[in-house]
Design an enzyme around this catalytic site. Structure first.
Site, PDB file in Angstrom:
ATOM      1  N   ASN A   7       0.855  -1.182   0.000  1.00  0.00           N
ATOM      2  CA  ASN A   7       0.000   0.000   0.000  1.00  0.00           C
ATOM      3  C   ASN A   7       0.895   1.238   0.000  1.00  0.00           C
ATOM      4  O   ASN A   7       1.486   1.572   1.018  1.00  0.00           O
ATOM      5  CB  ASN A   7      -0.899  -0.028   1.250  1.00  0.00           C
ATOM      6  N   LYS A   9       0.042   4.235  -0.340  1.00  0.00           N
ATOM      7  CA  LYS A   9      -0.666   5.382   0.256  1.00  0.00           C
ATOM      8  C   LYS A   9      -0.498   6.628  -0.616  1.00  0.00           C
ATOM      9  O   LYS A   9      -0.608   6.548  -1.842  1.00  0.00           O
ATOM     10  CB  LYS A   9      -0.146   5.616   1.682  1.00  0.00           C
ATOM     11  N   HIS A  94      -9.807   0.621   4.811  1.00  0.00           N
ATOM     12  CA  HIS A  94      -8.527   0.912   5.471  1.00  0.00           C
ATOM     13  C   HIS A  94      -8.775   1.934   6.584  1.00  0.00           C
ATOM     14  O   HIS A  94      -9.622   2.818   6.449  1.00  0.00           O
ATOM     15  CB  HIS A  94      -7.522   1.464   4.447  1.00  0.00           C
ATOM     16  N   GLU A  96      -7.267   4.460   7.365  1.00  0.00           N
ATOM     17  CA  GLU A  96      -7.065   5.863   6.971  1.00  0.00           C
ATOM     18  C   GLU A  96      -8.237   6.382   6.141  1.00  0.00           C
ATOM     19  O   GLU A  96      -8.490   7.590   6.135  1.00  0.00           O
ATOM     20  CB  GLU A  96      -5.709   6.000   6.248  1.00  0.00           C
ATOM     21  N   GLU A 165      -5.894  -5.577  10.499  1.00  0.00           N
ATOM     22  CA  GLU A 165      -4.976  -4.473  10.770  1.00  0.00           C
ATOM     23  C   GLU A 165      -5.415  -3.753  12.047  1.00  0.00           C
ATOM     24  O   GLU A 165      -6.280  -2.852  11.986  1.00  0.00           O
ATOM     25  CB  GLU A 165      -4.989  -3.474   9.610  1.00  0.00           C
ATOM     26  N   GLY A 171       1.519   1.913  11.188  1.00  0.00           N
ATOM     27  CA  GLY A 171       2.481   3.016  11.177  1.00  0.00           C
ATOM     28  C   GLY A 171       3.066   3.362  12.536  1.00  0.00           C
ATOM     29  O   GLY A 171       3.704   4.401  12.697  1.00  0.00           O
ATOM     30  N   SER A 207       2.699  -2.205  10.704  1.00  0.00           N
ATOM     31  CA  SER A 207       4.122  -2.112  11.059  1.00  0.00           C
ATOM     32  C   SER A 207       4.935  -3.350  10.674  1.00  0.00           C
ATOM     33  O   SER A 207       5.879  -3.714  11.389  1.00  0.00           O
ATOM     34  CB  SER A 207       4.280  -1.802  12.558  1.00  0.00           C
TER      35      SER A 207
HETATM   36  C1  PEP Z   1      -1.186  -0.053   5.996  1.00  0.00           C
HETATM   37  O1  PEP Z   1      -1.112   0.995   5.373  1.00  0.00           O
HETATM   38  O2  PEP Z   1      -2.163  -0.785   5.824  1.00  0.00           O
HETATM   39  C2  PEP Z   1      -0.127  -0.415   6.927  1.00  0.00           C
HETATM   40  C3  PEP Z   1      -0.191  -1.590   7.503  1.00  0.00           C
HETATM   41  O3  PEP Z   1       0.871   0.493   7.121  1.00  0.00           O
HETATM   42  P1  PEP Z   1       2.249   0.218   7.907  1.00  0.00           P
HETATM   43  O4  PEP Z   1       2.840  -1.036   7.338  1.00  0.00           O
HETATM   44  O5  PEP Z   1       3.086   1.419   7.613  1.00  0.00           O
HETATM   45  O6  PEP Z   1       1.922   0.056   9.359  1.00  0.00           O
END
Ligand code: PEP
Length: 248
Positions: A7, A9, A94, A96, A165, A171, A207
């Site tokens: 992803n 982003k 997601h 976000e 998630e 993040g 992460s």
């Molecule tokens: C994500 O954007 O779904 C995500 C898991 O980000 P990160 O790996 O940076 O935590």
């Protein structure tokens, strides 16, 4: 076969996305067991990245889609247009996009629409730290899955990915234990089975970096990982892909 979903982003521009996609294809040359790989660039980069990926084994995903087919929805993108520019899958729910107002009901509508347009779906679910501390993680995720997937009837052409998630892991550099991930994944698979949604890939996201990915990818309940931060640099992305290849 394990899955890696990258992803990107809003981290990369069009040229950077194209360069990273080219880098992935170069990195896959000569690889024996190529895992299932999807990359999700920012909207304006989708068409250029789709030309780079062509008929390769790397699939193109979008980061969201609108709930409606077409209409006066300024700033939004439809499933039909995603298909036109070569998109094969879409990330939905997601954290976000949820933070910008997307609800489980919206995700349900988007899943239904995306499947009707022949897109694979990557549905993210996950609890907040407050929910986890209250011991309500599994109930919370159960409700999310119920709202999103009740009445959804995928066909064999569709691949359904569910990404677990935890909001507090995205993040943040913090990750849940593999035992916690495994029990949530097992519960998700069982619930989807009961809803007659079979052959779902359940991924972990939050992460993930090359240093901690082995524990997740090596576990039988984890079909792959959804990666944000570590997926926008070719070195760490290829390390994750190599690991998934070894464990596939
Ligand atoms: C994500 O954007 O779904 C995500 C898991 O980000 P990160 O790996 O940076 O935590």
């Amino acid at each position: 076969m394990k899955t890696i979903i990258a992803n990107w982003k809003m981290e990369l521009g069009v040229r950077e996305s194209v360069a990273l996609a080219r880098g992935v294809l170069r990195g896959l040359r000569g690889m024996q067991d190529v895992p299932n790989i999807l990359v999700a660039p920012t909207f304006p980069a989708l068409f250029e990245v789709s030309k780079v990926l062509g008929r390769s084994r790397v699939q193109l995903a979008a980061q969201t889609v609108h709930t409606e087919e077409q209409g006066a929805y300024t700033g939004s993108v439809s499933a039909k247009v995603l298909k036109e520019v070569g998109v094969q899958a879409v990330i939905l729910g997601h954290s976000e996009t949820r933070a910008m107002g997307e609800t489980d009901e919206d995700v349900h509508q988007k899943v239904d629409l995306a499947l009707r347009h022949g897109l694979h779906v990557i549905v993210a679910v996950g609890e907040s730290m407050a929910t986890r501390e209250a011991g309500e993680t599994e109930g919370f995720i159960h409700d999310q899955i119920k709202t999103i997937f009740t009445g959804i009837h995928p066909t064999k052409r569709h691949t359904i990915y569910v990404a677990y998630e935890p909001l507090w892991a995205i993040g943040s550099g913090k990750v849940p234990s593999i035992q916690d991930v495994s029990s949530v994944h097992t519960a998700i698979k069982q619930q989807l089975d009961e809803l007659d949604i079979l052959d779902v890939s359940v991924l972990y996201g939050g992460s993930v970096i090359p240093e901690n990915a082995y524990e997740f990818l090596n576990h039988s309940s984890v079909d792959g990982v959804l990666v944000g931060g570590a997926s926008v640099r070719i070195k760490s992305l290829m390390e994750l892909i190599h690991l998934a290849s070894e464990l596939s």
